[in-house]
Write an enzyme that holds these catalytic residues in place. Structure first.
Site, PDB file in Angstrom:
ATOM      1  N   TYR A   1       7.362   9.186  16.198  1.00 51.52           N
ATOM      2  CA  TYR A   1       7.114   9.280  15.144  1.00 51.52           C
ATOM      3  C   TYR A   1       8.793   9.257  14.731  1.00 51.52           C
ATOM      4  CZ  TYR A   1       5.696   8.749  10.192  1.00 51.52           C
ATOM      5  OH  TYR A   1       6.336   8.682   8.909  1.00 51.52           O
TER       6      TYR A   1
ATOM      7  N   SER B   1       0.531  -1.203   0.013  1.00 54.61           N
ATOM      8  CA  SER B   1       0.073   0.579   0.152  1.00 54.61           C
ATOM      9  C   SER B   1       1.448   1.267   0.093  1.00 54.61           C
ATOM     10  CB  SER B   1      -0.395  -0.134   1.758  1.00 54.61           C
ATOM     11  OG  SER B   1      -0.438  -0.032   2.591  1.00 54.61           O
TER      12      SER B   1
ATOM     13  N   LEU C   1       3.208   4.661  -0.381  1.00 52.56           N
ATOM     14  CA  LEU C   1       4.289   4.931  -1.020  1.00 52.56           C
ATOM     15  C   LEU C   1       5.406   3.261  -1.433  1.00 52.56           C
ATOM     16  CD1 LEU C   1       6.031   7.956   1.426  1.00 52.56           C
ATOM     17  CD2 LEU C   1       4.296   8.299  -0.903  1.00 52.56           C
TER      18      LEU C   1
ATOM     19  N   VAL D   1       8.616  -6.917   9.758  1.00 54.74           N
ATOM     20  CA  VAL D   1      10.123  -5.736   9.608  1.00 54.74           C
ATOM     21  C   VAL D   1      11.260  -6.049  10.917  1.00 54.74           C
ATOM     22  CG1 VAL D   1       9.886  -4.694   7.319  1.00 54.74           C
ATOM     23  CG2 VAL D   1       9.233  -3.636   9.883  1.00 54.74           C
TER      24      VAL D   1
ATOM     25  N   THR E   1      -1.300   9.252   0.732  1.00 53.21           N
ATOM     26  CA  THR E   1      -1.354   7.913   1.289  1.00 53.21           C
ATOM     27  C   THR E   1      -3.262   7.408   2.140  1.00 53.21           C
ATOM     28  OG1 THR E   1      -0.250   8.291   3.277  1.00 53.21           O
ATOM     29  CG2 THR E   1       1.388   7.353   1.169  1.00 53.21           C
TER      30      THR E   1
END
Length: 258
Positions: A165, A17, A19, A62, A200
């Site tokens: 973030y 999904s 980028l 990941v 996005t």
């Protein structure tokens, strides 16, 4: 000598999904073969089927060494190796450090999870991708492959509620140059992209009024970025042999307000 796309093997995390998906689609259009890495419940399998024999899906968390190793094995067994790794997987939370009105502090586990997925997860992919890319025969310039990471303008202009973030993306920025230096002797280039406001799925959940306001906050062009514009920059970083150890903002000139 450029690393031409025709026939190269790439791996894209967060590839189902946003980028990541745009990067996968552009790579396939340009003649590359792609391992799409995303969570098992993502649309990765469906996307791979839509793109045909030059794409395959490898379910990947990941943060899992086992999952990422399996993705590398998929690249080697199905496509013969790996030339390019692109890190697009990431999450975010919006929580202030301390909310005095509610007398509530930022949960430590939330902060740790964002750091683990965005920063540690990116490094996990980098180190294992480098091991596989190193098996390639170098081209005339001594180049074996390329790694591209995704940070954010939040690494520089973090807003309220973005401590976790911004820290995670700032970490990606901070490790770009040392890793590029680590891998220089092996002919592996490492660069990072710091996107601004892009259209996005995350922004797609916002009301249209809010989306329009965000678009007008971009100096020029006054719009949300199109994911393929990000993917175009990834392609440039792969193709240009002098791009190494760099962090590039792609944001229309925006500097986020507090």
């Amino acid at each position: 000598m450029t690393l031409l796309f025709q026939g190269i093997v790439s791996l894209v995390t967060g590839g189902a999904s946003g980028l990541g998906r745009a990067t996968v689609e552009r790579f396939v259009r340009e003649g590359a073969r792609v391992v799409i890495c995303d969570l098992p419940k993502s649309h990765g399998e469906k996307l791979a089927q839509e793109l045909g024999s030059n794409a395959t899906f490898s379910p990947t968390d990941v943060t899992s060494e086992e999952d990422v190793k399996k993705a590398m094995e998929t690249a080697k067994k199905q496509f013969g190796g790996l030339n390019v790794a692109v890190n697009c997987a990431g999450i975010g939370v919006a929580v202030v450090t301390y909310n005095a009105g509610k007398d509530r502090v930022h949960k430590l586990e939330e902060f740790q999870r964002v750091i683990n997925v965005n920063l540690v997860g990116t490094f996990n992919v980098i180190r294992l991708a480098a091991q596989l890319i190193n098996q390639n025969e170098p081209n005339a310039d001594g180049q074996r492959g390329v790694i591209v990471n995704t940070a954010s303008v939040a690494a520089f202009d973090g807003q309220r509620g973005q401590a976790a973030y911004s820290a995670s993306k700032g970490g990606i920025v901070g490790m770009t140059l040392p890793i590029a230096r680590d891998l220089a002797s092996r002919g592996i280039r490492v660069n990072t992209i710091a996107p601004g406001l892009f259209d996005t799925p995350l922004l797609g959940e916002l009301p249209e009024k809010v989306r329009k306001f965000l678009a007008t906050s971009v100096p020029f062009p006054q719009k949300l970025g199109v994911p393929d514009e990000f993917a175009h920059l990834v392609q440039f970083l792969v193709e240009n042999p002098m791009m190494n150890g760099e962090v590039i903002r792609i944001d229309g000139g925006i500097r986020m307000q507090p």
